[in-house]
Scaffold this active site. Structure first.
Site, PDB file in Angstrom:
ATOM      1  N   GLY A 175       0.858  -1.188   0.000  1.00 55.95           N
ATOM      2  CA  GLY A 175       0.000   0.000   0.000  1.00 55.95           C
ATOM      3  C   GLY A 175       0.891   1.234   0.000  1.00 55.95           C
ATOM      4  N   LEU A 176       0.244   2.389   0.009  1.00 54.67           N
ATOM      5  CA  LEU A 176       0.970   3.661  -0.069  1.00 54.67           C
ATOM      6  C   LEU A 176       1.857   3.897   1.152  1.00 54.67           C
ATOM      7  CD1 LEU A 176      -2.049   5.835  -1.256  1.00 54.67           C
ATOM      8  CD2 LEU A 176      -0.015   5.303  -2.626  1.00 54.67           C
ATOM      9  N   SER A 177       2.808   4.800   0.998  1.00 53.13           N
ATOM     10  CA  SER A 177       3.618   5.230   2.137  1.00 53.13           C
ATOM     11  C   SER A 177       2.684   5.863   3.182  1.00 53.13           C
ATOM     12  CB  SER A 177       4.649   6.259   1.665  1.00 53.13           C
ATOM     13  OG  SER A 177       5.361   6.749   2.762  1.00 53.13           O
ATOM     14  N   GLY A 178       2.835   5.467   4.421  1.00 58.11           N
ATOM     15  CA  GLY A 178       1.982   6.001   5.487  1.00 58.11           C
ATOM     16  C   GLY A 178       0.651   5.279   5.635  1.00 58.11           C
ATOM     17  N   GLY A 190       0.140   2.325   6.755  1.00 59.63           N
ATOM     18  CA  GLY A 190       0.095   1.580   8.016  1.00 59.63           C
ATOM     19  C   GLY A 190       0.751   0.204   7.928  1.00 59.63           C
ATOM     20  N   SER A 248       3.994  -0.896   8.101  1.00 59.84           N
ATOM     21  CA  SER A 248       4.997  -1.237   9.121  1.00 59.84           C
ATOM     22  C   SER A 248       4.355  -1.345  10.501  1.00 59.84           C
ATOM     23  CB  SER A 248       6.104  -0.181   9.184  1.00 59.84           C
ATOM     24  OG  SER A 248       6.654  -0.015   7.916  1.00 59.84           O
ATOM     25  N   SER A 289       5.267  -1.950  -3.067  1.00 58.42           N
ATOM     26  CA  SER A 289       4.918  -2.848  -4.204  1.00 58.42           C
ATOM     27  C   SER A 289       3.818  -2.231  -5.080  1.00 58.42           C
ATOM     28  CB  SER A 289       4.438  -4.217  -3.711  1.00 58.42           C
ATOM     29  OG  SER A 289       4.968  -4.582  -2.493  1.00 58.42           O
TER      30      SER A 289
HETATM   31  P1  ADP Z   1       3.832   2.562   6.084  1.00 60.65           P
HETATM   32  O1  ADP Z   1       4.686   1.455   6.639  1.00 60.65           O
HETATM   33  O2  ADP Z   1       2.669   2.041   5.263  1.00 60.65           O
HETATM   34  O3  ADP Z   1       4.606   3.611   5.357  1.00 60.65           O
HETATM   35  P2  ADP Z   1       3.603   3.394   8.814  1.00 60.65           P
HETATM   36  O4  ADP Z   1       3.145   2.162   9.527  1.00 60.65           O
HETATM   37  O5  ADP Z   1       5.058   3.746   8.874  1.00 60.65           O
HETATM   38  O6  ADP Z   1       3.101   3.300   7.295  1.00 60.65           O
HETATM   39  O7  ADP Z   1       2.775   4.671   9.321  1.00 60.65           O
HETATM   40  C1  ADP Z   1       1.394   4.637   9.511  1.00 60.65           C
HETATM   41  C2  ADP Z   1       0.991   5.730  10.482  1.00 60.65           C
HETATM   42  O8  ADP Z   1      -0.425   5.714  10.620  1.00 60.65           O
HETATM   43  C3  ADP Z   1       1.581   5.534  11.869  1.00 60.65           C
HETATM   44  O9  ADP Z   1       1.938   6.791  12.393  1.00 60.65           O
HETATM   45  C4  ADP Z   1       0.412   4.932  12.652  1.00 60.65           C
HETATM   46  O10 ADP Z   1       0.474   5.226  14.040  1.00 60.65           O
HETATM   47  C5  ADP Z   1      -0.779   5.621  12.005  1.00 60.65           C
HETATM   48  N1  ADP Z   1      -2.043   4.858  12.118  1.00 60.65           N
HETATM   49  C6  ADP Z   1      -3.223   5.354  12.555  1.00 60.65           C
HETATM   50  N2  ADP Z   1      -4.185   4.401  12.587  1.00 60.65           N
HETATM   51  C7  ADP Z   1      -3.589   3.269  12.162  1.00 60.65           C
HETATM   52  C8  ADP Z   1      -4.058   1.927  11.977  1.00 60.65           C
HETATM   53  N3  ADP Z   1      -5.325   1.585  12.247  1.00 60.65           N
HETATM   54  N4  ADP Z   1      -3.171   0.999  11.516  1.00 60.65           N
HETATM   55  C9  ADP Z   1      -1.897   1.354  11.244  1.00 60.65           C
HETATM   56  N5  ADP Z   1      -1.385   2.587  11.397  1.00 60.65           N
HETATM   57  C10 ADP Z   1      -2.216   3.544  11.847  1.00 60.65           C
END
Ligand code: ADP
Length: 203
Positions: free
Chosen positions: A36-39, A41, A43, A110
């Site tokens: 999925g997109l950056s941010g 969730g 990781s 991906s």
């Molecule tokens: P990615 O790995 O997709 O780039 P991250 O996990 O680094 O994303 O960041 C996701 C952000 O969204 C984190 O700051 C996390 O605390 C926040 N967030 C809020 N709600 C959720 C949720 N339900 N699941 C995962 N992350 C969440």
């Protein structure tokens, strides 16, 4: 194939070796592919998942995009060609873990169907769990946890997924999680509940 590779034969039978290791670890190994997109969730959910199933007695290895890009893929950029090569390497790394009986949880953007299909074909359809984190771009951009969207909008980062590089939504997936209005714990539980029957070794 080049002549110099023609006399290379594996020293062990990876399938037999894998079954022995799985028995030892009392688990069935699968590769969970979270994208999925950056941010979105990835990781956060991947880490939560790894923690939960470790507490339940499973052996799991988280593979995260940022970590891989500082190591095995540190000579690659973000063109579609380089993203393809990055995922090819990571899918091969997954095969090594799977043949050691270890569950993997992968957190990689991906971005295209072709890239995900390649990962699935290297890893093998039966061992591949396809998890799309469908959090919309607006939500990811608002979170901007690493400040990357702001920099991408200011044209400081080229080829940024969702802004200047494509992200293709899957036609189908095994599991879709939208983190927009759910707590992290709820999202992790959805994934754990889905994966548990797949990693539990059948007697
Ligand atoms: P990615 O790995 O997709 O780039 P991250 O996990 O680094 O994303 O960041 C996701 C952000 O969204 C984190 O700051 C996390 O605390 C926040 N967030 C809020 N709600 C959720 C949720 N339900 N699941 C995962 N992350 C969440």
């Amino acid at each position: 194939m080049e002549d110099s590779f023609m006399n290379l034969y594996p020293v062990t039978d990876p399938v037999a070796c894998r079954r022995d290791k799985e028995k030892l670890l009392n688990q069935h190994a699968v590769a969970i592919w979270i994208y999925g997109l950056s941010g979105a969730g990835k990781s956060t959910i991947g880490l939560g998942f790894e923690k939960e199933i470790t507490e339940l007695g499973f052996m799991c290895r988280l593979l995260d995009g940022d970590e891989m890009r500082t190591g095995i893929s540190n000579n690659l950029g973000f063109t579609l060609e380089d993203r393809h090569e990055n995922i090819r390497r990571l899918a091969e790394v997954n095969r090594l873990f799977l043949n050691t009986g270890i569950i993997t949880v992968n957190c990689f953007v991906s971005p295209t169907r072709q890239i995900r299909d390649m990962a699935k074909s290297i890893i093998g359809t039966d061992d591949f769990v396809d998890v799309f984190i469908s959090t919309p771009l607006e939500v990811c951009e608002k979170r901007d946890t690493k400040g990357l969207y702001k920099r991408a909008r200011e044209k400081q980062i080229p080829n940024f997924t969702g802004i200047t590089s494509p992200f293709e939504i899957p036609e189908k997936c095994d599991l879709e999680i939208n983190t927009q209005s759910m707590k992290v714990e709820e999202c992790v539980k959805i994934l754990v509940d889905y994966v548990l029957p797949k990693i539990t070794l059948k007697k």
